[in-house]
Design a protein around this motif. Structure first.
Motif, short mmCIF file in Angstrom:
data_model
loop_
_atom_site.label_atom_id
_atom_site.label_comp_id
_atom_site.label_asym_id
_atom_site.label_seq_id
_atom_site.Cartn_x
_atom_site.Cartn_y
_atom_site.Cartn_z
N TYR A 142 0.83 -1.21 0.00
CA TYR A 142 0.00 0.00 0.00
C TYR A 142 0.87 1.25 0.00
O TYR A 142 0.52 2.26 -0.62
N ALA A 146 -0.72 3.31 -3.49
CA ALA A 146 -1.91 3.58 -2.67
C ALA A 146 -3.18 3.46 -3.50
O ALA A 146 -4.04 4.35 -3.50
N ARG A 151 -5.60 -0.66 -0.69
CA ARG A 151 -6.21 -0.17 0.55
C ARG A 151 -7.26 -1.16 1.05
O ARG A 151 -7.29 -1.51 2.23
N LEU A 199 -7.15 2.60 8.28
CA LEU A 199 -6.54 2.41 6.98
C LEU A 199 -5.61 3.58 6.65
O LEU A 199 -4.53 3.40 6.07
N GLY A 203 -1.40 3.48 5.99
CA GLY A 203 -0.67 4.18 4.94
C GLY A 203 0.41 5.09 5.49
O GLY A 203 1.49 5.19 4.91
#
Length: 281
Positions: A142, A146, A151, A199, A203
């Motif tokens: 990720y 991205a 995700r 989430l 990242g």
């Protein structure tokens, strides 16, 4: 037994829930939890240390009973909020216990205010590349791309069975792990909007790795008293990550326990004893 109180601090309009125990005049100890937990992960440890320390264990922003922010939460923002929280509760000089997400939070505080840190206890709280296992590969994917697909793939980490696995993997006797901890974590993860926040943090975790050289420079320069208490069977943070602290802090004490990621679930007594031996009261 020293009573534990449950409070909420207003941090510039943001509510931070926290547990507090011990005498206000005792040496201060800040406990910082990790994913996907909250301050309740310290429920067994606090009573074992409250006779010696003034303890505060906040729920990080977006976790537990603290306010759930909107999208875009970062580890920098978490650290800024907890930094301000320590000032509000009067923690001007303190030892910090860090675990998982609590590590990049606590290490940011130490870099920002080295004069405030009296000691660091890291329980599976990583600051070295060699401490990262292959379990991070889906999250690394990720970071590199991205995409919505990458995700969405990380939602598997937010499921109740994944949380239970984090608690029990690497534990020789899983019947020693109370289901209360991971059941409560799953409850908090199911709150509306919590999934997006988590989430986003997956990242942003790459920002922590980018700061590893900064954290390591702090260790080399200031050499804080340092204790690593590590579940050696952790599927995410490997034993070499614990040993690596001694490269920058030669006097660091490293202790391994035959358990997994959430070492306090099975070894609270042993970890408390190690802390009592390590930190003067």
């Amino acid at each position: 037994m020293t009573a534990i109180t449950y409070r909420t601090a207003d941090v510039d309009g943001f509510k931070i829930f926290y547990r507090e125990a011990g005498s206000a005049g005792a040496p201060k100890l800040l406990l910082l939890h990790g994913f996907p937990s909250a301050g309740h992960m310290f429920r067994d440890l606090i009573p074992l240390l409250a006779d010696r320390f003034h303890i505060v264990a906040p729920d990080l922003p977006g976790f537990g009973k603290s306010d759930l922010p909107g999208r875009g939460l970062t580890f920098d923002r978490i650290a800024e909020t907890i930094d301000r929280f320590t000032e509000i509760v009067g923690f001007d000089r303190y030892a910090v216990y860090v675990f998982d997400y609590g590590a990049p939070t606590g290490f940011r505080l130490a870099v920002r205010h080295p004069e405030r840190i009296t000691a660091i206890i890291s329980q599976n709280g990583n600051a070295y590349e060699e401490g990262l296992s292959e379990g991070w590969n889906p999250i690394r994917a990720y970071w590199q791309d991205a995409s919505p697909a990458n995700r969405e793939a990380l939602r598997a980490f937010l499921q109740p069975e994944a949380t239970a696995w984090q608690y029990t993997h690497g534990v020789p006797d899983p019947t020693r792990v109370s289901p209360d901890g991971y059941a409560l974590d799953s409850f908090y993860l199911a709150r509306p909007g919590a999934d997006a926040v988590q989430l986003d943090l997956f990242g942003d975790y790459k920002s922590n790795i980018a700061l590893y050289p900064t954290f390591q420079a702090y260790f080399r320069t200031h050499k804080p008293p340092f204790l690593a208490v590590w579940g050696r069977n952790d599927p995410f943070f490997l034993p070499p990550g614990a040993e690596a602290f001694k490269r920058d802090i030669p006097n660091a004490v490293v202790r391994f326990f035959d358990t997994g990621h959430f070492a306090l679930e099975t070894h609270a007594d042993e970890i408390a004893a190690a802390i009592r031996e390590f930190l003067p009261g």
